[in-house]
Write a protein that holds these residues in place. Structure first.
Motif, mmCIF file in Angstrom:
data_model
loop_
_atom_site.group_PDB
_atom_site.id
_atom_site.type_symbol
_atom_site.label_atom_id
_atom_site.label_comp_id
_atom_site.label_asym_id
_atom_site.label_seq_id
_atom_site.Cartn_x
_atom_site.Cartn_y
_atom_site.Cartn_z
ATOM 1 N N ASN A 51 -3.559 54.503 -8.167
ATOM 2 C CA ASN A 51 -2.452 54.322 -7.216
ATOM 3 C C ASN A 51 -2.821 53.459 -6.017
ATOM 4 N N PHE A 108 6.787 51.497 -5.733
ATOM 5 C CA PHE A 108 6.611 52.834 -5.159
ATOM 6 C C PHE A 108 7.502 52.873 -3.917
ATOM 7 N N LYS A 164 7.992 58.906 -5.499
ATOM 8 C CA LYS A 164 6.799 58.735 -6.342
ATOM 9 C C LYS A 164 6.326 60.129 -6.727
ATOM 10 N N ASN A 165 6.299 60.414 -8.049
ATOM 11 C CA ASN A 165 5.964 61.757 -8.560
ATOM 12 C C ASN A 165 6.851 62.801 -7.864
ATOM 13 N N ASN A 178 8.826 55.912 -9.252
ATOM 14 C CA ASN A 178 7.784 56.435 -10.135
ATOM 15 C C ASN A 178 7.993 57.938 -10.354
ATOM 16 N N GLU A 179 8.189 58.306 -11.604
ATOM 17 C CA GLU A 179 8.353 59.725 -11.977
ATOM 18 C C GLU A 179 9.292 60.445 -11.013
ATOM 19 N N ASN A 229 9.904 55.295 -15.089
ATOM 20 C CA ASN A 229 9.002 56.098 -15.937
ATOM 21 C C ASN A 229 9.273 57.588 -15.770
ATOM 22 N N ASP A 276 5.567 58.628 -19.613
ATOM 23 C CA ASP A 276 4.123 58.717 -19.355
ATOM 24 C C ASP A 276 3.589 59.752 -20.335
ATOM 25 N N TYR A 297 0.890 61.880 -21.596
ATOM 26 C CA TYR A 297 -0.426 62.517 -21.480
ATOM 27 C C TYR A 297 -0.546 63.678 -22.472
ATOM 28 N N GLU A 338 1.956 54.709 -18.866
ATOM 29 C CA GLU A 338 0.792 55.540 -18.563
ATOM 30 C C GLU A 338 0.468 56.387 -19.775
ATOM 31 N N PHE A 389 -3.718 54.993 -18.147
ATOM 32 C CA PHE A 389 -3.718 55.068 -16.681
ATOM 33 C C PHE A 389 -5.157 55.078 -16.143
ATOM 34 N N LYS A 428 -8.106 64.706 -19.285
ATOM 35 C CA LYS A 428 -7.507 63.456 -19.781
ATOM 36 C C LYS A 428 -8.150 62.232 -19.148
HETATM 37 C C1 DGJ Z 1 1.344 60.122 -13.052
HETATM 38 C C2 DGJ Z 1 1.787 59.163 -11.971
HETATM 39 O O1 DGJ Z 1 2.921 58.457 -12.409
HETATM 40 C C3 DGJ Z 1 0.690 58.187 -11.595
HETATM 41 O O2 DGJ Z 1 1.091 57.387 -10.527
HETATM 42 C C4 DGJ Z 1 -0.560 58.962 -11.260
HETATM 43 O O3 DGJ Z 1 -0.317 59.762 -10.150
HETATM 44 C C5 DGJ Z 1 -0.973 59.764 -12.475
HETATM 45 N N1 DGJ Z 1 0.066 60.708 -12.785
HETATM 46 C C6 DGJ Z 1 -2.293 60.498 -12.255
HETATM 47 O O4 DGJ Z 1 -2.704 61.134 -13.438
#
Ligand code: DGJ
Length: 482
Positions: free
Chosen positions: A22, A86, A90-91, A161-162, A215, A255, A257, A279, A305, A328
């Motif tokens: 980030n 951003f 963000k998140n 973002n998220e 995302n 994203d 994961y 990601e 990521f 991860k």
């Molecule tokens: C998801 C977020 O979208 C990213 O910017 C970052 O914070 C990652 N998580 C970290 O794992």
């Protein structure tokens, strides 16, 4: 119509990328790590954030030098860029808005939780945020157009973002309540976030028409309640709400994961949504999932990521060691080498790969934990894949993975199959049980940077098997029928 990333000649551009940490782009010096790693990995694209709080530290005063330097450095390293806006969220949270936004809660009120406690999240309701962010985003898009239209280094923009409300199912502020109709909280938030992003994207595109996407922070388990993941974000359960209210968002990008890679990839691969993975994990599964993402789902972007941390056993920014093997974020030199070889091979094959996009004659596969065999069907053929090693957390093997391409029918109904990947054997048989096939030729080789096939060995006798090496390689087989 969906706007998908294209190169300067207007051709489909499949991104073999990585997303920076980030804070990476706040330091040109630190970014040298990113460019070095991106080159070592043979990436063609870097996904990198731009930060509203630094672009407009004083209201109405814009400073794009940091973005200019980022684009210049990408050009120097022959990389394309996806810029991640951003902005307001963000998140889930609003940590990237400028200080003057954070501190003025009259103009920019907060989301309230059920107990009327303000959260670290800006509310969209009864707020100036929409107008203010739109103005800044348009300045940013005007800057991009002026600075980059010709060289076309920036191929797409991620909007926010998220997104979504964390720690509450919805915004319970007065403004939100007034807008609220009797509906599930998550659908209400999804509708309004989608409309908000649509306004932003529409205004930005009117200035410079780049592909724009957003995302997703996924719900990991169906038992998770909205608010434990960002409520209103475009998870599969509300993707249609987003598609309806955000037509200017070209695609929604998960994203990934989770280990349920196929489930997520299937949910986001639709006629109105190409798979774009901004990601994903940077551990051994990144290598394996790459082949599936491109081969099976025809993804237009694959991007682990923490790009600069691929191949490292520590966090690049804090230098802290990763000690948990199932983390991860754990990576290794072996993972870096596999990914680099795979990206190189796919880049060399790109003209061929793009020609298979939109057809059913290409597929991809990879091994899951505990799995030793995969069965795939390609055209009129059934292919059994047998992996060399079992995979679990305690061994050092990278899960086996590959792609297969079915070539045009030749003389006597002959056909060709190209296999790439590592760690497996493949057995091909016709779906029609009455047909018999055998190898006409079997070659080991590679694709040059000019996309030419170079044969290095003819395989027959003991070696007449589609048998990959332990590292990424290519095999080309032609068959005849008898
Ligand atoms: C998801 C977020 O979208 C990213 O910017 C970052 O914070 C990652 N998580 C970290 O794992």
């Amino acid at each position: 119509m969906i706007n998908i990333p294209k190169d300067e000649n207007g051709k489909l551009f499949i991104m073999l990328g990585g997303e920076t940490h980030n804070s990476a782009c706040t330091s040109r010096e630190y970014m040298k790590n990113v460019w070095d790693k991106a080159e070592a990995l043979h990436c063609n694209t870097v996904l990198a954030p731009v930060y509203w709080e630094l672009l407009e530290q004083k209201e109405g005063v814009y400073e794009f030098t940091m973005v200019e330097e980022l684009i210049e450095d990408a050009r120097l390293h022959g990389m394309k860029l996806v810029l991640l806006w951003f902005g307001a969220w963000k998140n889930g949270c609003s940590t990237y808005v400028p200080g003057w936004v954070k501190q003025n809660q009259l103009r920019f009120p907060r989301v309230l939780d059920e107990n009327k406690k303000p959260l670290k999240i800006l509310s969209m309701f009864d707020s100036e945020i929409g107008a203010v962010e739109k103005k800044t985003f348009c300045k940013f898009m005007s800057f991009l157009k002026a600075f980059d239209l010709e060289s076309h280094t920036v191929l797409a923009v991620q909007v926010e973002n998220e997104i979504g409300v964390l720690d509450a199912a919805m915004d319970y502020s007065l403004g939100a309540k007034r807008a609220y109709r009797d509906e599930p909280e998550e659908v209400f938030m999804a509708t309004h976030y989608a409309k908000y992003l649509n306004r932003l994207a529409k205004a930005g595109k009117a200035i410079y028409d780049l592909p724009m996407y957003t995302n997703v922070w996924l719900r990991e388990e169906s038992t998770e309640k909205p608010g434990t993941f960002p409520s209103g974000g475009p998870i599969p359960e509300v993707i249609d709400v987003w598609k309806k209210h955000a037509p200017c968002i070209d695609f929604i990008a998960p994203d990934i994961y989770t280990f349920k890679f196929d489930k997520v990839a299937e949910a986001y691969t639709r006629p109105d949504n190409p798979l774009f993975i901004p990601e994903t994990r940077r551990d051994k599964w990144a290598v394996a999932n790459l082949y599936k993402a491109i081969g099976k789902y025809q993804a237009i972007c694959f991007s682990p990521f923490g790009l600069e941390s691929i191949g490292e056993d520590k966090s690049f920014i804090t230098q802290k060691l990763h000690t948990n093997a199932s983390d991860k974020n754990v990576s290794s030199k072996m993972i870096q080498d596999y990914l680099a070889d795979s990206y190189q091979m796919l880049s060399n094959m790109m003209p061929m790969i793009t020609s298979y996009y939109g057809t059913q004659y290409m597929t991809g596969f990879c091994q899951d934990e505990g799995q030793m065999t995969s069965h795939i069907i390609l055209g009129d053929y059934r292919i059994r894949i047998e992996y060399y090693h079992g995979i679990d957390d305690n061994n050092e093997f990278i899960p086996g993975a590959g792609m297969a391409f079915l070539g045009a029918q030749g003389e006597n109904s002959g056909f060709e199959l190209i296999f790439i990947g590592y760690g497996y054997r493949a057995y091909v048989e016709p779906l029609n049980n009455l047909e018999r096939i055998d190898f006409l030729t079997l070659e080991k080789g590679y694709f040059t940077e000019e996309a030419q096939w170079i044969q290095t060995m003819y395989l027959n006798g003991d070696e007449q098997h589609i048998q990959m090496e332990e590292i990424p390689t290519a095999v080309r087989a032609s068959f005849y029928k008898y």
